[in-house]
Design an enzyme around this catalytic site. Sequence first.
Site, PDB file in Angstrom:
ATOM      1  N   ARG A 102      56.178  63.640  89.658  1.00  0.00           N
ATOM      2  CA  ARG A 102      56.572  64.941  90.229  1.00  0.00           C
ATOM      3  C   ARG A 102      56.934  65.834  89.050  1.00  0.00           C
ATOM      4  O   ARG A 102      57.876  65.531  88.304  1.00  0.00           O
ATOM      5  CB  ARG A 102      57.767  64.770  91.167  1.00  0.00           C
ATOM      6  CG  ARG A 102      58.433  66.083  91.492  1.00  0.00           C
ATOM      7  CD  ARG A 102      59.344  66.021  92.675  1.00  0.00           C
ATOM      8  NE  ARG A 102      58.565  65.884  93.899  1.00  0.00           N
ATOM      9  CZ  ARG A 102      59.068  66.025  95.125  1.00  0.00           C
ATOM     10  NH1 ARG A 102      60.344  66.297  95.287  1.00  0.00           N
ATOM     11  NH2 ARG A 102      58.287  65.898  96.173  1.00  0.00           N
ATOM     12  N   HIS A 129      50.749  69.791  96.421  1.00  0.00           N
ATOM     13  CA  HIS A 129      51.514  68.638  96.915  1.00  0.00           C
ATOM     14  C   HIS A 129      50.545  67.845  97.796  1.00  0.00           C
ATOM     15  O   HIS A 129      50.651  67.831  99.021  1.00  0.00           O
ATOM     16  CB  HIS A 129      52.736  69.126  97.691  1.00  0.00           C
ATOM     17  CG  HIS A 129      53.789  68.081  97.908  1.00  0.00           C
ATOM     18  ND1 HIS A 129      53.657  66.775  97.479  1.00  0.00           N
ATOM     19  CD2 HIS A 129      55.002  68.140  98.521  1.00  0.00           C
ATOM     20  CE1 HIS A 129      54.750  66.109  97.808  1.00  0.00           C
ATOM     21  NE2 HIS A 129      55.573  66.907  98.444  1.00  0.00           N
ATOM     22  N   GLN A 132      51.604  65.253 100.507  1.00  0.00           N
ATOM     23  CA  GLN A 132      52.204  65.902 101.671  1.00  0.00           C
ATOM     24  C   GLN A 132      51.125  66.379 102.646  1.00  0.00           C
ATOM     25  O   GLN A 132      51.202  66.127 103.847  1.00  0.00           O
ATOM     26  CB  GLN A 132      53.057  67.093 101.192  1.00  0.00           C
ATOM     27  CG  GLN A 132      53.758  67.816 102.308  1.00  0.00           C
ATOM     28  CD  GLN A 132      54.868  66.979 102.931  1.00  0.00           C
ATOM     29  OE1 GLN A 132      55.735  66.471 102.227  1.00  0.00           O
ATOM     30  NE2 GLN A 132      54.853  66.808 104.246  1.00  0.00           N
ATOM     31  N   ASP A 220      57.519  76.308 104.977  1.00  0.00           N
ATOM     32  CA  ASP A 220      58.159  75.604 103.863  1.00  0.00           C
ATOM     33  C   ASP A 220      59.177  76.585 103.267  1.00  0.00           C
ATOM     34  O   ASP A 220      59.165  77.783 103.596  1.00  0.00           O
ATOM     35  CB  ASP A 220      57.081  75.198 102.827  1.00  0.00           C
ATOM     36  CG  ASP A 220      57.647  74.397 101.653  1.00  0.00           C
ATOM     37  OD1 ASP A 220      58.785  73.893 101.762  1.00  0.00           O
ATOM     38  OD2 ASP A 220      56.948  74.288 100.620  1.00  0.00           O
ATOM     39  N   CYS A 260      57.524  70.438 105.684  1.00  0.00           N
ATOM     40  CA  CYS A 260      57.460  69.272 104.793  1.00  0.00           C
ATOM     41  C   CYS A 260      58.846  68.723 104.479  1.00  0.00           C
ATOM     42  O   CYS A 260      58.961  67.573 104.062  1.00  0.00           O
ATOM     43  CB  CYS A 260      56.741  69.645 103.503  1.00  0.00           C
ATOM     44  SG  CYS A 260      57.511  71.039 102.655  1.00  0.00           S
ATOM     45  N   ARG A 288      54.407  60.094 105.420  1.00  0.00           N
ATOM     46  CA  ARG A 288      54.258  60.026 103.959  1.00  0.00           C
ATOM     47  C   ARG A 288      54.125  58.562 103.545  1.00  0.00           C
ATOM     48  O   ARG A 288      53.289  58.213 102.701  1.00  0.00           O
ATOM     49  CB  ARG A 288      55.489  60.651 103.263  1.00  0.00           C
ATOM     50  CG  ARG A 288      55.638  62.157 103.432  1.00  0.00           C
ATOM     51  CD  ARG A 288      54.633  62.939 102.620  1.00  0.00           C
ATOM     52  NE  ARG A 288      54.706  62.633 101.201  1.00  0.00           N
ATOM     53  CZ  ARG A 288      55.578  63.174 100.346  1.00  0.00           C
ATOM     54  NH1 ARG A 288      56.429  64.087 100.759  1.00  0.00           N
ATOM     55  NH2 ARG A 288      55.568  62.844  99.064  1.00  0.00           N
TER      56      ARG A 288
HETATM   57  N1   CP Z   1      58.533  66.693 101.252  1.00  0.00           N
HETATM   58  C1   CP Z   1      58.931  66.158 100.086  1.00  0.00           C
HETATM   59  O1   CP Z   1      58.154  65.955  99.166  1.00  0.00           O
HETATM   60  O2   CP Z   1      60.265  65.840 100.038  1.00  0.00           O
HETATM   61  P1   CP Z   1      61.095  65.459  98.719  1.00  0.00           P
HETATM   62  O3   CP Z   1      61.165  66.695  97.874  1.00  0.00           O
HETATM   63  O4   CP Z   1      62.442  65.034  99.239  1.00  0.00           O
HETATM   64  O5   CP Z   1      60.391  64.348  98.006  1.00  0.00           O
HETATM   65  N1  NVA Z   2      57.522  73.931  98.023  1.00  0.00           N
HETATM   66  C1  NVA Z   2      58.597  72.986  97.921  1.00  0.00           C
HETATM   67  C2  NVA Z   2      58.189  71.668  98.484  1.00  0.00           C
HETATM   68  C3  NVA Z   2      59.229  70.593  98.439  1.00  0.00           C
HETATM   69  C4  NVA Z   2      58.752  69.283  98.972  1.00  0.00           C
HETATM   70  C5  NVA Z   2      59.011  72.859  96.469  1.00  0.00           C
HETATM   71  O1  NVA Z   2      58.125  72.833  95.603  1.00  0.00           O
HETATM   72  O2  NVA Z   2      60.202  72.801  96.191  1.00  0.00           O
END
Ligand code: CP
Ligand code: NVA
Length: 304
Positions: A102, A129, A132, A220, A260, A288
Amino acid sequence: MTHFLSILDLTRGDVEEIFAAAARLKTQQKRGEPHHLLQGRTLAMIFEKPSLRTRVSFEVGMFQLGGHTIHLAPETVQLGVRESVSDVARNLGRWVDGIMARVFHQATVEALARASGVPVINGLSDREHPCQALADVFTLSEHGFDPKKTRLAFVGDGNNVCHSLVLLAGLLGMTIVVSSPNGFEPDLDVVQRARALGASVELVHVPVEAVRGADAIYTDVWTSMGQEAEREKRVRAFQGYQVNRALVAHAKPGARVMHCLPAHRGEEITDDVLDGPQSLALAQAENRLHVQKAVLVRLLGRHV
Ligand code: CP
Ligand code: NVA
């Protein structure tokens, strides 16, 4: 498919196979049947940002598959600060069978993939993502929506989650209507790629127009991780883009609501909608696990 950095790494056939495997793995897990397809395999998980769902679902998924994970918190690795991305990748590749990362920049997962010699999975970047989006469309399918006949309205920021959904819509022939304020639309090249794949991607500014006739409404956060300094500006820009009962009333009767998570309750979505009977948010979160297990088996092990 050697890495999963973007929805663009998949074909429609890959998605169909991943969904079929995810459904089988989900059934096996619910029945308590062992499915140790990744016995002895290790996944390193690098995080430059916080996470609940991504961390836990990958960790539980590897455990259920008989494998193991190593959680590498931001301060542990300090990607590109303590050591270059390629040096981190080259070292990890000597020990582990796969890397989930990430990151702030899409270029970082690409660099990890180039240097590591093992499969790399994008667990969220500024650009996409993809895990997701796969879980989201799998969830829609489970709830009886054939992507080719589904109209999904995305209301809010044209962000990483939106990009992956737009690209997956392209692969699967789903109609997606994105409603964002001026200046917060999805990147044009993502929209063009999706259209080239065959998606019907519509961009509108007025949320009511986007949700009219929609089977599902997705939203989101307005301020993604790493954008905290812009929070006030964003909250102002996104006024009128909240998914609330009044907006949902313009969609098809019983339309599903998707998020999400994590949610900024009271900003992009109201409690009653997120916690209401039309919400799929927790089903998305659960899936997920199942979808990522299918991706892990495909990349790190033998096929199911
Ligand atoms: N939706 C998602 O990726 O959640 P987290 O940021 O908690 O991993
Ligand atoms: N768009 C959000 C998604 C989190 C899962 C972010 O990047 O923070």
